[in-house]
Design a protein around this motif. Structure first.
Motif, PDB file in Angstrom:
ATOM      1  N   PRO A 105      -1.622   8.375   6.345  1.00 14.86           N
ATOM      2  CA  PRO A 105      -2.154   8.057   7.328  1.00 14.86           C
ATOM      3  C   PRO A 105      -2.579   6.695   7.582  1.00 14.86           C
ATOM      4  O   PRO A 105      -3.056   6.014   6.663  1.00 14.86           O
ATOM      5  CB  PRO A 105      -3.415   9.009   7.325  1.00 14.86           C
ATOM      6  N   LEU A 106      -2.385   6.290   8.615  1.00 14.20           N
ATOM      7  CA  LEU A 106      -2.566   4.824   9.078  1.00 14.20           C
ATOM      8  C   LEU A 106      -4.084   4.256   8.745  1.00 14.20           C
ATOM      9  O   LEU A 106      -4.498   3.313   8.336  1.00 14.20           O
ATOM     10  CB  LEU A 106      -2.253   4.279  10.640  1.00 14.20           C
ATOM     11  N   ASP A 107      -5.038   5.369   9.243  1.00 16.88           N
ATOM     12  CA  ASP A 107      -6.249   5.034   9.029  1.00 16.88           C
ATOM     13  C   ASP A 107      -6.642   4.767   7.308  1.00 16.88           C
ATOM     14  O   ASP A 107      -7.734   3.856   7.176  1.00 16.88           O
ATOM     15  CB  ASP A 107      -7.130   6.679   9.227  1.00 16.88           C
ATOM     16  N   ASP A 108      -5.997   5.461   6.422  1.00 21.27           N
ATOM     17  CA  ASP A 108      -6.081   5.302   5.113  1.00 21.27           C
ATOM     18  C   ASP A 108      -5.845   3.989   4.612  1.00 21.27           C
ATOM     19  O   ASP A 108      -6.546   3.234   3.952  1.00 21.27           O
ATOM     20  CB  ASP A 108      -5.318   6.527   4.256  1.00 21.27           C
ATOM     21  N   VAL A 109      -4.670   3.466   5.234  1.00 23.29           N
ATOM     22  CA  VAL A 109      -4.246   2.028   4.837  1.00 23.29           C
ATOM     23  C   VAL A 109      -5.161   1.152   5.533  1.00 23.29           C
ATOM     24  O   VAL A 109      -5.493   0.032   4.677  1.00 23.29           O
ATOM     25  CB  VAL A 109      -2.797   1.682   5.203  1.00 23.29           C
ATOM     26  N   ALA A 110      -5.501   1.158   6.638  1.00 26.27           N
ATOM     27  CA  ALA A 110      -6.359   0.435   7.318  1.00 26.27           C
ATOM     28  C   ALA A 110      -7.753   0.078   6.458  1.00 26.27           C
ATOM     29  O   ALA A 110      -8.230  -0.776   6.246  1.00 26.27           O
ATOM     30  CB  ALA A 110      -6.629   0.589   8.684  1.00 26.27           C
TER      31      ALA A 110
ATOM     32  N   LEU B 242      12.286  -0.236   8.059  1.00 25.54           N
ATOM     33  CA  LEU B 242      11.694  -0.274   7.055  1.00 25.54           C
ATOM     34  C   LEU B 242      10.781   0.747   6.721  1.00 25.54           C
ATOM     35  O   LEU B 242      10.495   0.935   5.390  1.00 25.54           O
ATOM     36  CB  LEU B 242      10.747  -1.661   6.764  1.00 25.54           C
ATOM     37  N   VAL B 243      10.144   1.287   7.585  1.00 24.93           N
ATOM     38  CA  VAL B 243       9.321   2.518   7.218  1.00 24.93           C
ATOM     39  C   VAL B 243       9.668   3.717   8.315  1.00 24.93           C
ATOM     40  O   VAL B 243      10.169   3.167   9.497  1.00 24.93           O
ATOM     41  CB  VAL B 243       7.819   2.094   7.294  1.00 24.93           C
ATOM     42  N   LYS B 244       9.106   4.704   8.027  1.00 29.76           N
ATOM     43  CA  LYS B 244       9.433   5.939   8.873  1.00 29.76           C
ATOM     44  C   LYS B 244       7.849   6.689   9.171  1.00 29.76           C
ATOM     45  O   LYS B 244       7.028   6.604   8.245  1.00 29.76           O
ATOM     46  CB  LYS B 244      10.195   7.319   8.290  1.00 29.76           C
ATOM     47  N   GLY B 245       7.847   6.580  10.434  1.00 29.10           N
ATOM     48  CA  GLY B 245       6.537   7.147  10.909  1.00 29.10           C
ATOM     49  C   GLY B 245       6.638   8.686  11.471  1.00 29.10           C
ATOM     50  O   GLY B 245       7.528   8.985  12.199  1.00 29.10           O
TER      51      GLY B 245
ATOM     52  N   ASP C  99       0.693  -1.288   0.303  1.00 26.43           N
ATOM     53  CA  ASP C  99       0.015   0.033   0.074  1.00 26.43           C
ATOM     54  C   ASP C  99       0.803   1.216  -0.182  1.00 26.43           C
ATOM     55  O   ASP C  99       0.487   2.118  -0.815  1.00 26.43           O
ATOM     56  CB  ASP C  99      -1.011  -0.253   1.330  1.00 26.43           C
ATOM     57  N   LEU C 100       1.920   1.076   1.008  1.00 25.56           N
ATOM     58  CA  LEU C 100       2.923   2.493   0.795  1.00 25.56           C
ATOM     59  C   LEU C 100       3.748   2.641  -0.523  1.00 25.56           C
ATOM     60  O   LEU C 100       3.775   3.835  -0.933  1.00 25.56           O
ATOM     61  CB  LEU C 100       3.846   2.207   2.269  1.00 25.56           C
ATOM     62  N   ALA C 101       4.044   1.573  -1.212  1.00 23.97           N
ATOM     63  CA  ALA C 101       4.550   1.493  -2.496  1.00 23.97           C
ATOM     64  C   ALA C 101       3.923   2.130  -3.559  1.00 23.97           C
ATOM     65  O   ALA C 101       4.532   2.524  -4.345  1.00 23.97           O
ATOM     66  CB  ALA C 101       5.153   0.025  -2.471  1.00 23.97           C
ATOM     67  N   GLU C 102       2.633   1.876  -3.194  1.00 24.12           N
ATOM     68  CA  GLU C 102       1.517   2.273  -4.358  1.00 24.12           C
ATOM     69  C   GLU C 102       1.230   3.853  -4.084  1.00 24.12           C
ATOM     70  O   GLU C 102       0.735   4.487  -5.169  1.00 24.12           O
ATOM     71  CB  GLU C 102       0.351   1.597  -4.329  1.00 24.12           C
ATOM     72  N   GLN C 103       1.736   4.588  -3.191  1.00 23.05           N
ATOM     73  CA  GLN C 103       1.543   6.056  -3.100  1.00 23.05           C
ATOM     74  C   GLN C 103       2.531   6.639  -3.886  1.00 23.05           C
ATOM     75  O   GLN C 103       3.735   6.200  -3.850  1.00 23.05           O
ATOM     76  CB  GLN C 103       1.269   6.307  -1.694  1.00 23.05           C
ATOM     77  N   PRO C 104       2.521   7.963  -4.024  1.00 24.54           N
ATOM     78  CA  PRO C 104       3.652   8.845  -4.718  1.00 24.54           C
ATOM     79  C   PRO C 104       4.755   8.686  -3.588  1.00 24.54           C
ATOM     80  O   PRO C 104       4.607   8.758  -2.511  1.00 24.54           O
ATOM     81  CB  PRO C 104       2.888  10.172  -4.733  1.00 24.54           C
ATOM     82  N   GLU C 105       6.023   8.782  -4.225  1.00 23.94           N
ATOM     83  CA  GLU C 105       7.321   8.728  -3.321  1.00 23.94           C
ATOM     84  C   GLU C 105       7.155   9.723  -2.382  1.00 23.94           C
ATOM     85  O   GLU C 105       6.940  10.898  -2.500  1.00 23.94           O
ATOM     86  CB  GLU C 105       8.558   8.899  -4.391  1.00 23.94           C
ATOM     87  N   GLY C 106       7.576   9.487  -1.007  1.00 20.66           N
ATOM     88  CA  GLY C 106       7.685  10.597  -0.035  1.00 20.66           C
ATOM     89  C   GLY C 106       6.483  11.042   0.695  1.00 20.66           C
ATOM     90  O   GLY C 106       6.663  11.726   1.848  1.00 20.66           O
TER      91      GLY C 106
ATOM     92  N   GLY D 237      -0.923  15.830   9.738  1.00 21.59           N
ATOM     93  CA  GLY D 237      -0.005  15.826   8.324  1.00 21.59           C
ATOM     94  C   GLY D 237       0.727  14.458   8.640  1.00 21.59           C
ATOM     95  O   GLY D 237       1.352  14.301   7.633  1.00 21.59           O
ATOM     96  N   GLY D 238       0.775  13.940   9.439  1.00 16.04           N
ATOM     97  CA  GLY D 238       1.762  12.598   9.899  1.00 16.04           C
ATOM     98  C   GLY D 238       1.287  11.490   9.024  1.00 16.04           C
ATOM     99  O   GLY D 238       0.144  11.376   8.446  1.00 16.04           O
ATOM    100  N   GLY D 239       2.201  10.481   9.293  1.00 16.64           N
ATOM    101  CA  GLY D 239       1.720   9.013   8.604  1.00 16.64           C
ATOM    102  C   GLY D 239       2.881   8.348   8.350  1.00 16.64           C
ATOM    103  O   GLY D 239       3.929   8.598   9.071  1.00 16.64           O
ATOM    104  N   TYR D 240       3.025   7.261   7.434  1.00 19.64           N
ATOM    105  CA  TYR D 240       3.866   6.574   7.244  1.00 19.64           C
ATOM    106  C   TYR D 240       4.555   6.629   5.728  1.00 19.64           C
ATOM    107  O   TYR D 240       3.816   6.712   5.018  1.00 19.64           O
ATOM    108  CB  TYR D 240       3.573   5.046   7.434  1.00 19.64           C
ATOM    109  N   ARG D 241       5.601   6.319   5.557  1.00 22.92           N
ATOM    110  CA  ARG D 241       6.422   6.334   4.236  1.00 22.92           C
ATOM    111  C   ARG D 241       7.488   5.336   4.140  1.00 22.92           C
ATOM    112  O   ARG D 241       7.909   4.856   5.249  1.00 22.92           O
ATOM    113  CB  ARG D 241       6.677   7.455   3.889  1.00 22.92           C
ATOM    114  N   LEU D 242       7.663   4.624   3.037  1.00 25.80           N
ATOM    115  CA  LEU D 242       8.826   3.678   2.914  1.00 25.80           C
ATOM    116  C   LEU D 242      10.147   4.677   3.037  1.00 25.80           C
ATOM    117  O   LEU D 242      10.303   5.643   2.700  1.00 25.80           O
ATOM    118  CB  LEU D 242       8.802   3.252   1.395  1.00 25.80           C
ATOM    119  N   LEU D 243      11.162   3.947   3.467  1.00 21.14           N
ATOM    120  CA  LEU D 243      12.473   4.624   3.737  1.00 21.14           C
ATOM    121  C   LEU D 243      13.278   4.147   2.360  1.00 21.14           C
ATOM    122  O   LEU D 243      14.248   4.879   2.245  1.00 21.14           O
ATOM    123  CB  LEU D 243      13.215   4.189   4.854  1.00 21.14           C
TER     124      LEU D 243
END
Length: 135
Positions: A26-31, A53-56, A15-22, A61-67
């Motif tokens: 939000p965790l709610d959205d992924v859930a 593996l990920v940064k929170g 799911d994170l990989a399918e989002q625009p880079e960087g 405006g927070g959330g998670y992204r791939l590193l």
């Protein structure tokens, strides 16, 4: 057998990989997208953050992204962080004590070979492969 935790960790990473880079997701959205309980996803995400593996980012405006880039993550490394081990039998776990039957065990070579196949399989597949349907 791979547990729900391992399967959900992979879905989270896809799911994170399918989002625009960087972009912070939000965790709610992924859930919601992945139909995974947010509470259960929080447990998995803590493991992935701890495993680097990920940064929170907390707060508005927070959330998670791939590193790293999706092609730099293997399914094997994600499963190892989520599951703790991929060993088929306890005696092959990397933290296991030496089995007193190791020298006479007739099944140990079979388990070693099976574990090597599982390892090779999962460590050759990347998150990018899954996103692109290339397996």
């Amino acid at each position: 057998m791979i547990s729900t935790k391992g399967r959900y960790a992979i879905r989270f990473m896809i799911d994170l990989a399918e989002q625009p880079e960087g972009v912070l997701v939000p965790l709610d959205d992924v859930a919601k997208r992945q139909e995974i309980s947010k509470k259960y996803l929080e447990i998995i995400v803590k493991l992935l953050v701890r495993g680097k593996l990920v940064k929170g980012v907390s707060g508005k405006g927070g959330g998670y992204r791939l590193l790293r880039k999706p092609e730099e993550y293997t399914v094997g490394e994600i499963l190892k962080i989520a599951e703790g081990t991929l060993a088929t039998v306890a005696c092959l776990d990397e933290n296991a004590e030496i089995c007193p039957r190791e020298k006479v065990c007739k099944t140990l070579p079979m388990w070693k070979k099976y574990d090597a196949m599982v390892h090779d399989f999962f460590y050759k597949i990347t998150i990018a492969d899954l996103v692109n349907g290339d397996i």
